[in-house]
Design an enzyme around this catalytic site. Structure first.
Site, short mmCIF file in Angstrom:
data_model
loop_
_atom_site.label_atom_id
_atom_site.label_comp_id
_atom_site.label_asym_id
_atom_site.label_seq_id
_atom_site.Cartn_x
_atom_site.Cartn_y
_atom_site.Cartn_z
CB SER A 159 -96.84 -32.39 -48.89
OG SER A 159 -97.75 -31.37 -49.23
CD GLU A 207 -92.25 -26.12 -47.07
OE1 GLU A 207 -93.26 -26.83 -46.87
OE2 GLU A 207 -91.10 -26.52 -46.91
CG HIS A 227 -94.46 -27.82 -50.15
ND1 HIS A 227 -94.67 -28.02 -48.81
CD2 HIS A 227 -95.24 -28.74 -50.79
CE1 HIS A 227 -95.54 -29.00 -48.63
NE2 HIS A 227 -95.90 -29.46 -49.82
#
Length: 362
Positions: free
Chosen positions: A202, A296, A326
């Site tokens: 991320s 995602e 995610h």
């Protein structure tokens, strides 16, 4: 660029997986029942009337996805310190705890966690410098201990988790500067660049990419490669999949822009190439291994980044995991696809580490 759609199974294996999923659904649903009871009831009723929200999701996965969506909305109402207190740390499962040594140190003046397989490592095994995710605002080595341990064990390497400074107290580019200093500190300790990988998930994955860009621009030695999991490469939040997958993923436009606003100081563009690597010059970067979930929100921007990197001559491997949301690798303790994805990343590291360091082929 090598692009893989994962997993593709035979009919027999699919049937076996469905049977196993029924038992896994029961176990996981029981695990979440204490905190997600109302969500579980709502999901069960909806599935009975309409079927699964996503074709490959079992009830446990769907309960988890809705819980994450609810939690993401709640986090936007909290101040940063409250967010950090709320994010849980996941204790290592006994089977993992027995296989790894955990120690703590400082690296470039910041806290670092060292995870090393208990078996004696070969002297030429690589080191992975890992940057945790958390929207640049939360997260730590403790919240990502399970993920980093799995990478260390699966790839048979030393993984060093690095706690960079967080926004909004220390906005862009503070954390990026910390990550670059950490990599240089490893070099100064005698670890050869050819034996170093960097990685993250991320926001941490974006920091890994931006670290490579700053190192290249400064003419500093590049690490051997980078493992980037669900990288947040575009803070403008304009990727088409953010809306397309809003029903499934917990990172919607509102959540993303909320955390981007805490990270970027006033006057800094959301398309600054060091804050949003999608807009950077990507020439001269080392081999990249990217993973993104098929369900995602960030999928389209990760795919665009992979395309741009390949056009710039970078060796890129992209894996798209069907039905995953995610940073699903961070839920490996609950989601089997997360475990499989981390093994795939470890295999890539092992393959690249065993090859000729002067070659660009992975």
């Amino acid at each position: 660029m090598t692009t893989l759609t994962v997993p593709l199974q035979s009919a027999a294996r699919a049937l076996s997986r469905q049977v196993l999923q029924r038992f896994e659904d029961l176990r996981m649903t029981a695990t979440f029942a204490s905190t997600t009871g109302p969500i579980a009831v709502r999901v069960a009723l909806r599935r009975a009337l309409r079927g699964p929200k996503y074709p490959t999701w079992g009830i446990a996965h769907e309960v988890l996805a809705e819980t994450m969506q609810s939690e993401a909305k709640l986090l936007m109402s909290l101040d940063p310190s409250a967010i950090r207190r709320r994010i849980p740390t996941t204790p290592l499962m006994p089977s993992l705890r027995r296989r790894v040594r955990v120690s703590h140190r400082e690296l470039a003046g910041r806290p670092a966690m060292v995870l090393q397989p208990r078996e004696i490592l070969a002297p030429d095994r690589p080191v992975l410098l890992y940057f945790h995710g958390g929207g640049y605002v939360f997260g730590s080595n403790q919240t990502h201990k399970d993920l980093m341990t799995r990478l260390a064990v699966d790839a048979d390497l030393m993984c060093i988790g690095f706690d960079y400074r967080l926004a909004p107290e220390c906005p862009f580019p503070s954390g990026l500067g910390d990550c670059r200093k950490a990599l240089l500190a490893l070099y100064e300790e005698g670890v050869a660049p050819k034996n170093v990988f960097i990685g993250g998930d991320s926001a941490g994955a974006a920091l890994a990419l931006s670290t490579l860009i700053t190192m290249r621009d400064a003419g500093e030695p590049m690490p051997r490669g980078a493992v980037v999991l669900s990288p947040w490469v575009d803070l403008s939040c304009t990727g088409r999949s953010i809306e397309e997958n809003a029903t499934f993923d917990y990172l919607g436009t509102e959540v993303l822009r909320h955390f981007a606003s805490m990270y970027l100081p006033e006057g800094i563009s959301v398309r600054d190439p060091l804050a949003s690597p999608l807009y950077a010059d990507l020439q001269g970067l080392p081999p990249l291994f990217l993973q993104v979930g098929g369900a995602e929100g960030l999928r389209s921007e990760v795919e665009r980044f992979a395309e741009r990197a390949e056009e710039a001559g970078v060796d890129v491997t992209l894996e798209v995991w069907r039905g995953m949301t995610h940073a699903f690798q961070g839920l490996a303790v609950l989601v089997r696809e997360g475990r499989h994805a981390l093994r795939s990343a470890a295999d890539w590291i092992d393959h690249l580490a065993s090859g000729d360091p002067t070659s660009s082929e992975s």
